[in-house]
Design an enzyme around this catalytic site. Sequence first.
Site, mmCIF file in Angstrom:
data_model
loop_
_atom_site.group_PDB
_atom_site.id
_atom_site.type_symbol
_atom_site.label_atom_id
_atom_site.label_comp_id
_atom_site.label_asym_id
_atom_site.label_seq_id
_atom_site.Cartn_x
_atom_site.Cartn_y
_atom_site.Cartn_z
ATOM 1 N N HIS A 7 0.826 -1.210 0.000
ATOM 2 C CA HIS A 7 0.000 0.000 0.000
ATOM 3 C C HIS A 7 0.856 1.253 0.000
ATOM 4 O O HIS A 7 2.037 1.213 0.343
ATOM 5 C CB HIS A 7 -0.989 0.046 1.176
ATOM 6 N N HIS A 79 3.924 7.086 3.822
ATOM 7 C CA HIS A 79 4.869 5.977 3.685
ATOM 8 C C HIS A 79 4.442 5.030 2.569
ATOM 9 O O HIS A 79 3.308 5.072 2.093
ATOM 10 C CB HIS A 79 5.048 5.214 5.005
ATOM 11 N N GLU A 130 7.664 0.938 5.100
ATOM 12 C CA GLU A 130 7.131 -0.133 5.941
ATOM 13 C C GLU A 130 7.361 -1.463 5.217
ATOM 14 O O GLU A 130 7.196 -1.542 4.000
ATOM 15 C CB GLU A 130 5.626 0.105 6.143
HETATM 16 CO CO CO Z 1 1.141 1.250 6.318
#
Ligand code: CO
Length: 134
Positions: A7, A79, A130
């Site tokens: 994502h 992020h 991440e």
């Molecule tokens: Co995230």
Amino acid sequence: MLGRLNHVAIAVPDLEAARSTYAATLGAAVSPVEDQPDHGVRTVFVELPNTKIELLGVLGDASPIRGFLDKNPAGGIHHLCYEVADIRAARDRLVAAGLRVLGDGEPKIGAHGRPVLFLHPKDVCGTLTELEEA
Ligand code: CO
């Protein structure tokens, strides 16, 4: 080591308005707003054919996105999240290469119920990154 883009997370000052932008204006499939008290955020997931967008709103005074929104009052990309097959193996390889893992270095259960880690943005092209175990 890196797998799919899981994502892109966008921090927003008004989560309901952002949800409406994606649902009504952009015509995307969006989830309901969900509180994530363990993470200090409220989330909306936008499902795309090849990945997801995670809209992040503030939850509580200690929200980790509050400082970001102070600097980016209109919101912005917060992020990127990449999938890895084995998050501890990935961490060990990256730490050995000199990258910094945020927090205590141990994977935490993220918003999708999978173990996640965050890498220091200064170590990854200026982008908070991440890793999520797929
Ligand atoms: Co995230």
